[in-house]
Design an enzyme around this catalytic site. Structure first.
Site, PDB file in Angstrom:
ATOM      1  N   GLU A  67       0.814  -1.215   0.000  1.00 15.83           N
ATOM      2  CA  GLU A  67       0.000   0.000   0.000  1.00 15.83           C
ATOM      3  C   GLU A  67       0.845   1.261   0.000  1.00 15.83           C
ATOM      4  O   GLU A  67       0.528   2.238  -0.699  1.00 15.83           O
ATOM      5  CB  GLU A  67      -0.948  -0.003   1.205  1.00 15.83           C
ATOM      6  CG  GLU A  67      -2.148  -0.915   1.079  1.00 15.83           C
ATOM      7  CD  GLU A  67      -1.815  -2.384   1.285  1.00 15.83           C
ATOM      8  OE1 GLU A  67      -2.685  -3.228   1.050  1.00 15.83           O
ATOM      9  OE2 GLU A  67      -0.661  -2.688   1.698  1.00 15.83           O
ATOM     10  N   HIS A 136     -10.210  -6.611   8.952  1.00 19.00           N
ATOM     11  CA  HIS A 136     -10.861  -6.203   7.706  1.00 19.00           C
ATOM     12  C   HIS A 136     -12.166  -5.445   7.938  1.00 19.00           C
ATOM     13  O   HIS A 136     -12.934  -5.255   6.998  1.00 19.00           O
ATOM     14  CB  HIS A 136     -11.195  -7.438   6.845  1.00 19.00           C
ATOM     15  CG  HIS A 136     -10.021  -8.261   6.445  1.00 19.00           C
ATOM     16  ND1 HIS A 136      -9.371  -9.092   7.323  1.00 19.00           N
ATOM     17  CD2 HIS A 136      -9.380  -8.379   5.263  1.00 19.00           C
ATOM     18  CE1 HIS A 136      -8.381  -9.701   6.706  1.00 19.00           C
ATOM     19  NE2 HIS A 136      -8.354  -9.284   5.452  1.00 19.00           N
TER      20      HIS A 136
END
Length: 331
Positions: A67, A136
């Protein structure tokens, strides 16, 4: 057909987001999409399905699982004149790119004396309710709403999912778009917009006179359901969809509380240090003498999000919690 004769189209939140991406890619050659699995796989949540086949791998780019690297690449591309749309799979993973977002994207315009705008859009899924466990499922958009130099959006309706992207791409500052995972399958009729989506103002999703239910994103359907339940008890609840979390539309908050004199803030994030805390503080600062009861907050339990369905449901704000908070304010 709509009441005015306008053609309506049945769609889902996911399809509305895909149409927005498709329209952006078609309208401007500088726009490209990149992120993990956005190409061949069609996006972790299916939003970019089919875009690789139409636009090719130069404009729909699969990235390595880093990321920090691909958000940094997006910042560089924006500085070079492109209009990148970067997808981060979930908000939890965005923390791996927080240095790039906070220390580069949000600050370069200021640190360069206005010479280096960063017209970058970062999309990510947020929220719980889908049994994806603690890594998540959290709602961290309030953390990003703390940062000057960026705009933070939370589309909660089909219309906002479809039409927020274009003005976000036109913004010279970085824009973060948080898409709640529970909304992707929501379906309904989508009307063509009468005017461009307004990124500066909250929206009244249901007018009311007795109490203001203030929320955003995936909690909007719950607030509307709570308003329906309260209506059956002759309590008229106004539902405010914040839509833009930074900058907050403070005028909409004060105007609503001036009408209803009570407020409940619903936020799927943890209560401590939350966006709900900021909204509550603003109402108290600006509308103290309009309040007939303390501001109520309905937030998630302060635990890592459980995997087990019943525990996850117990940890999240639910309609019954919103109704109970409204009763505490009204009774």
């Amino acid at each position: 057909m709509g009441a005015d004769g306008t053609q309506e189209a049945k769609t889902t939140y996911r399809e509305a987001m895909r149409e927005a991406l498709q329209a952006a890619l078609r309208s401007d050659d500088r726009v490209f999409l990149m992120g993990e699995d956005v190409g061949r796989y069609g996006g972790c949540f299916g939003v970019s399905l089919g875009l690789l086949e139409e636009f090719g791998p130069e404009r729909v780019r699969d990235t390595p699982l880093s990321e920090s690297a691909f958000v940094g690449a997006g910042i560089g591309a924006a500085l070079a004149g492109m209009r990148p749309i970067v997808e981060i799979m979930t908000v939890n993973f965005s923390l791996l790119a927080l240095d790039q977002i906070l220390n580069n994207a949000a600050t370069l315009l200021h640190m360069s004396g206005g010479q280096l705008p960063v017209p970058l859009v970062i999309r990510m899924t947020t929220g719980a309710g889908r049994q994806l466990a603690a890594q998540h499922s959290h709602s961290l958009e309030g953390w990003y709403a703390h940062i000057p130099g960026i705009r933070v959006l939370a589309p909660a309706t089909l219309e906002d999912a479809r039409h927020m992207l274009a003005p976000a791409l036109a913004d010279p500052d970085p824009v973060l778009i948080f898409e709640h995972g529970s909304l992707y399958n929501v379906s309904g009729e989508l009307l063509p917009p009468a005017e461009p989506v307004d990124l500066d103002h909250a929206a009244i999703r249901r007018p009311g006179t007795d109490i203001s239910l203030i929320t955003y994103g995936g909690s909007l359907p719950k607030a509307l359901a709570a308003a329906d339940e309260l209506a059956s008890e002759d309590i008229s609840a106004e539902v405010i969809d914040l839509r833009t979390l930074r900058p907050l539309d403070g005028a909409a908050l004060t105007a609503s509380v001036a009408r209803t004199h009570r407020a409940v803030v619903i936020d799927e994030a943890w209560r401590t240090g939350s966006l709900a805390a900021e909204v509550s503080a603003r109402i108290t600062e600006e509308s103290f003498y309009d309040l007939d009861a303390p501001v109520e907050r309905v937030c998630s339990a302060e635990v890592p999000m459980p995997y087990a369905r019943r525990l996850e449901e117990a940890a999240l704000p639910q309609v019954a919690d919103i109704v109970a908070a409204a009763h505490r304010a009204v009774d």
